[in-house]
Design a protein around this motif. Sequence first.
Motif, mmCIF file in Angstrom:
data_model
loop_
_atom_site.group_PDB
_atom_site.id
_atom_site.type_symbol
_atom_site.label_atom_id
_atom_site.label_comp_id
_atom_site.label_asym_id
_atom_site.label_seq_id
_atom_site.Cartn_x
_atom_site.Cartn_y
_atom_site.Cartn_z
ATOM 1 N N LYS A 29 -1.615 0.831 -4.790
ATOM 2 C CA LYS A 29 -0.916 1.350 -5.960
ATOM 3 C C LYS A 29 -0.113 0.279 -6.677
ATOM 4 O O LYS A 29 -0.008 0.279 -7.886
ATOM 5 C CB LYS A 29 0.018 2.493 -5.509
ATOM 6 N N TRP A 30 0.440 -0.631 -5.948
ATOM 7 C CA TRP A 30 1.352 -1.599 -6.554
ATOM 8 C C TRP A 30 1.058 -2.972 -5.997
ATOM 9 O O TRP A 30 0.946 -3.152 -4.801
ATOM 10 C CB TRP A 30 2.793 -1.179 -6.242
ATOM 11 N N TYR A 54 0.504 7.603 3.337
ATOM 12 C CA TYR A 54 0.931 8.996 3.481
ATOM 13 C C TYR A 54 -0.004 9.718 4.443
ATOM 14 O O TYR A 54 -1.088 9.222 4.773
ATOM 15 C CB TYR A 54 0.968 9.706 2.126
ATOM 16 N N TYR A 82 5.810 2.944 0.466
ATOM 17 C CA TYR A 82 5.051 1.710 0.324
ATOM 18 C C TYR A 82 5.239 0.838 1.560
ATOM 19 O O TYR A 82 6.336 0.730 2.082
ATOM 20 C CB TYR A 82 5.502 0.938 -0.921
ATOM 21 N N HIS A 138 -4.134 5.651 2.767
ATOM 22 C CA HIS A 138 -3.421 4.624 2.012
ATOM 23 C C HIS A 138 -4.253 4.249 0.809
ATOM 24 O O HIS A 138 -5.478 4.191 0.862
ATOM 25 C CB HIS A 138 -3.078 3.412 2.869
ATOM 26 N N PHE A 171 5.046 10.013 0.422
ATOM 27 C CA PHE A 171 4.483 8.676 0.612
ATOM 28 C C PHE A 171 5.602 7.639 0.613
ATOM 29 O O PHE A 171 6.723 7.901 0.222
ATOM 30 C CB PHE A 171 3.477 8.351 -0.496
ATOM 31 N N GLU A 220 0.829 -1.196 0.000
ATOM 32 C CA GLU A 220 0.000 0.000 0.000
ATOM 33 C C GLU A 220 0.870 1.255 0.000
ATOM 34 O O GLU A 220 1.925 1.291 0.625
ATOM 35 C CB GLU A 220 -0.883 0.025 1.257
ATOM 36 N N ARG A 221 0.371 2.273 -0.678
ATOM 37 C CA ARG A 221 1.015 3.591 -0.636
ATOM 38 C C ARG A 221 0.444 4.301 0.590
ATOM 39 O O ARG A 221 -0.764 4.518 0.679
ATOM 40 C CB ARG A 221 0.682 4.350 -1.906
#
Length: 179
Positions: free
Chosen positions: A174-175, A105, A115, A171, A113, A102-103
């Motif tokens: 993103k990836w 921030y 991960y 959060h 941010f 999760e991103r």
Amino acid sequence: MGLWIQNFKQALRGLRHQGWQAVVSVSGLAVSIVCLTFSVNWLWTETHYDSFRPGYKDLYVVEREDSLEHTESLLYRWGDRVSSVLGKEAMVGMYRYQGGRERVYLPDRPETFFYAQELSASTEMVALLGCRVLSGSLEEVAAADNRIVLTETMARKLFGRIDVCGESVCHIQKWRQLL
């Protein structure tokens, strides 16, 4: 003293005549000692990997393997069933890793941010593993669905301190890791 000198002379004579055999023997002994050291270290690590946890000898990992897709509610309902069957005989903590990273921030600083791997866990799991709660309470986390538990490292990385009760974290997925 003469016996020591005589034995030393015989040893030197033996090395001169059979030097390669002595080198091979000493090398084999050195390799075997190194292998024994690594084996003993591996054995100790495998038998004591959880020894820092309280009651580690009574800690068991139970996994469910089937073809069903697990949803979070299914996972925790299964844990509630196990807990109701065992009663006060054992504590049941449920956890699973989320599928990706999760991103994470702060709401007012989305540009800063990083991960992080997210772990979905019941509050009983935190207590079961012997983790200390530095700030806040696990009961509040269990009662609300929008509360999370941060590790000390994550709290310091985001806020610069560990007393972060009442703060907000954003959060977004993103990836995803490729399996």
